[in-house]
Scaffold this active site. Structure first.
Site, short mmCIF file in Angstrom:
data_model
loop_
_atom_site.label_atom_id
_atom_site.label_comp_id
_atom_site.label_asym_id
_atom_site.label_seq_id
_atom_site.Cartn_x
_atom_site.Cartn_y
_atom_site.Cartn_z
N LEU A 1 0.85 -1.20 0.00
CA LEU A 1 0.00 0.00 0.00
C LEU A 1 0.88 1.25 0.00
O LEU A 1 0.76 2.11 -0.88
CB LEU A 1 -0.94 0.00 1.22
N HIS B 1 3.82 8.43 -0.80
CA HIS B 1 2.47 8.40 -0.20
C HIS B 1 2.43 7.39 0.94
O HIS B 1 2.34 6.19 0.71
CB HIS B 1 1.42 8.07 -1.26
N ARG C 1 20.78 -8.02 40.49
CA ARG C 1 21.99 -7.18 40.55
C ARG C 1 21.98 -6.28 41.78
O ARG C 1 20.98 -5.64 42.09
CB ARG C 1 22.09 -6.34 39.29
N GLY D 1 21.16 -0.75 32.84
CA GLY D 1 22.45 -0.08 32.77
C GLY D 1 23.12 -0.35 31.43
O GLY D 1 22.47 -0.39 30.39
N GLU E 1 1.59 0.93 9.95
CA GLU E 1 0.15 0.61 10.12
C GLU E 1 -0.60 1.80 10.69
O GLU E 1 -1.43 1.67 11.59
CB GLU E 1 -0.02 -0.59 11.05
#
Lengths: 388, 249
Positions: free
Chosen positions: A134, A139, A271, A342, A366
């Site tokens: 499409l 466009h 962690r 991190g 979309e």
């Protein structure tokens, strides 16, 4: 630790036993068959096409359609499939939602009986791959301005033009292409190998790297007369397909967000800094609280959206709201999760950075986030803001 | 062929196992159950045989009343029907299970009984053998390949440093090992059909177990790591420890 999907409001309790069984089986398939491959595929800019038949064997393609080898299930099941696949990668979900919502759906809805019998069974098994054309180079948000056109030459149509950013383009056996015939938008089935049809690959993507994205070029392609979709004319054709795909996206991105939330939470529980788990710090908890809330709200939207769709009461602006909200939500969650890991957050050995990059595409394709904003503005005010 | 597959549920292999307050059992609250992975090889083998030779695959489970959810997953893979010998709760003693399975199977005309080689919950690897003994039919455990022709099964199993091949008269009990096949994923159509397939529940009373669990304990916590040196200087000591202490070299 195995993947744990956030379900803070126990939405699972709203699901039927078979819906849960489908969810579990697709989740297990993604964990066992897809996750071991994705890091390498993303780095190599490759879609794991070898998995297509496995998706077909599980009847995941076109799961809401009836007949022609399709499972004929409800929209909740279809949503859950999208969500579990996108937990793996947005490229995997894109592969399925293009095939299901943008290729099988229009052939099923608007195709001739011959077209359905020729393509749907093969698309359902994953033996054939489809794509949808499409968007054009000039466009995007304004598809009605398309320049790709077909001319009736008596015993055939002559197709010229180009389409851009086409998922599955280079690997597709059949392309559902929207082009103007005497100024009216019509759907055409363009088949791999037709003279004048080529599908060069976009190679330099930092997003959806494990998905095939291509250009479609039509240079005097002679199309047999029987390759036009007889059942629809005008923008309604492609837009009805996009409603299917946007619905799948609204569900799918929840999976990406759940994957990021799960990864960030597990990482921060494990962690330690300053002799405490990262998850015990207030700034990090604020991020977790925002993620939980946003994911839970998106889940609620989709549960009701599925019911509206099953009852055939769904409206395009309702789908726009879900696509717009949920994709922006998932992108925020992925970005936040990225910070919570991190420096590891930028490594492809973790998922959140990859999801974050992928979701930049999902935000734009979309119907861009901004276009869906205008759809909602239109729905609220009755006044369209798209054009002059 | 009339094939029976003895299967059961086990806690998801990713579960964090918690012991119950009595110190003699596992706390089952909140556990997710899956089909015992070795039983999946048995189901797949049965389905492949039935697809090739014709016949029917029946799943047979001894276990808790709510085992039916896990059994449905086996039906979704393609088995035609299932029987749950409802013992109220899951049984930890394989002898109790084997007796109940044998009592049921005696009344059936099974051509072949397939089991997983062991449950990944308690790892007894005992039920299949006990079942065959009670039925008075042959048993080969931990098979890695299977062919059936003219009332006989040809099977192969891996042992340390070699592979054994057997021919077995049917009916027999065969227990299945990893590598026998790749169990299929259930399809959407399979999942939907599974809910309509017959799943018969039969109440059974297990015989008293001849053994009593005295206690269960968590495995000892892993000891903290040791730093034995830095750089290449540490290599000789590392090699010595790997040889003498860890005994992996």
């Amino acid at each position: 630790m195995a993947y744990q999907a956030l379900d803070f409001y126990d939405f699972d309790s709203l699901l039927q036993e078979e819906e849960l069984a489908v969810r579990d089986e697709v989740r297990r398939w993604v964990s066992e068959r897809f996750m071991p491959k994705i890091e390498e595929c993303f780095l190599e800019q490759r879609f794991p096409l070898e998995l297509s038949r496995e998706l077909g064997e599980m009847n995941l393609f076109g799961a809401t359609l009836s007949g022609y080898g399709c499972a004929g299930l409800n929209n909740t099941v279809y949503g859950l499939i999208n969500r579990e696949l996108e937990r793996g990668d947005s490229g995997l979900r894109s592969f399925l939602s293009v095939q299901s919502g943008l290729v099988m759906y229009p052939i099923h809805s608007y195709g001739s009986e011959e077209q359905r019998e020729k393509w749907l069974p093969k698309l359902a098994t994953g033996e054939a791959i489809g794509c949808f054309g499409l968007t054009e180079p000039d466009h995007g948000s304004d598809p009605g301005g398309m320049v790709t056109h077909a001319v009736d030459k008596g015993d055939h149509y002559l197709l010229n033009g180009a389409k851009m950013w086409i998922t599955n383009g280079s690997i597709a056996d059949v392309a559902v292409v929207w082009a103007k015939l005497d100024g009216v938008i019509r759907g055409f089935l363009v088949e791999k190998g037709m003279q004048g049809f080529s599908a060069p690959l976009h190679r330099k993507k930092f997003s959806l790297a494990a998905s095939v994205t291509s250009e479609l070029v039509f240079d005097n392609v002679k199309l047999p007369k029987e390759n036009i979709l007889p059942g629809v004319e005008g923008l309604k054709g492609p837009l009805s397909c996009l409603n299917q795909a946007r619905y799948g996206i609204a569900w799918g991105v929840i999976g990406a967000a759940q994957a990021c939330y799960d990864e960030a939470l597990q990482y921060q529980l494990e962690r330690k800094q300053f002799n405490r788990p990262l998850a015990s710090f207030q700034l990090q908890q604020a991020k977790l609280a925002e993620m939980m809330t946003a994911i839970t709200a998106a889940q609620g939207i989709c549960m009701q959206l599925a019911r509206l769709k099953d009852e055939k009461r769904i409206t395009p602006p309702q789908i726009s709201l879900a696509k717009r909200n949920n994709v922006a939500m998932a992108l925020d969650v992925a970005r936040s999760a990225r910070t919570m890991l991190g420096a590891n957050g930028i490594s492809l050995e973790y998922q959140c950075g990859r999801h974050m990059l992928n979701l930049e595409s999902v935000y734009t394709y979309e119907g861009t986030h901004d276009i869906h904003t205008l759809v909602l503005g239109h729905a609220a005010s009755g006044l369209p803001a798209y054009s002059n | 062929m009339n094939i029976f597959v003895c299967m059961k549920r086990v806690p998801d292999t990713e579960s964090q196992i918690q012991l119950a307050a009595d110190g003699r059992s596992v706390d089952t609250a909140g556990l997710n159950y899956i089909i015992n992975p070795y039983d999946e090889y048995a189901i797949e083998a049965a389905l492949q045989l039935a697809e090739k030779e014709g016949g029917e695959v029946t799943l047979l489970t001894v276990g808790a009343s709510d085992s039916d959810k896990t059994i449905r997953k086996g039906l979704a893979m393609g088995a035609q029907k299932a029987v749950l010998l409802d013992s109220g709760e899951d049984l930890a003693d394989p002898a109790q299970v084997a007796v109940l399975l044998a009592d049921y199977l005696k009344e059936q005309s099974a051509d072949l009984v397939l089991c997983g080689k062991q449950g990944v919950d308690y790892d007894h690897a005992a039920t299949g053998g006990m079942l065959a003994a009670r039925l008075g039919i042959p048993c080969v455990s931990a098979i890695a390949s299977l062919e059936v022709a003219e009332g006989k099964a040809k099977v192969q199993r891996d042992v340390e440093g070699a592979s054994e091949r057997f021919e077995v008269a049917l009916p027999a009990v065969l227990t299945c090992d990893k590598g026998l096949n790749e169990p299929r994923y259930a399809s959407l159509k399979g999942i939907m059909q599974a809910k309509k397939k017959p799943l018969e529940k039969v109440s059974v009373t297990p015989a008293d177990s001849a053994r009593q669990t005295e206690g269960m304990a968590y495995p000892p916590a892993r000891p903290a790591g040791r730093v034995i040196g830095e750089g290449t200087d540490a290599v000789p000591e590392l090699l010595r420890l790997l040889k003498e202490e860890a005994k992996v070299l």
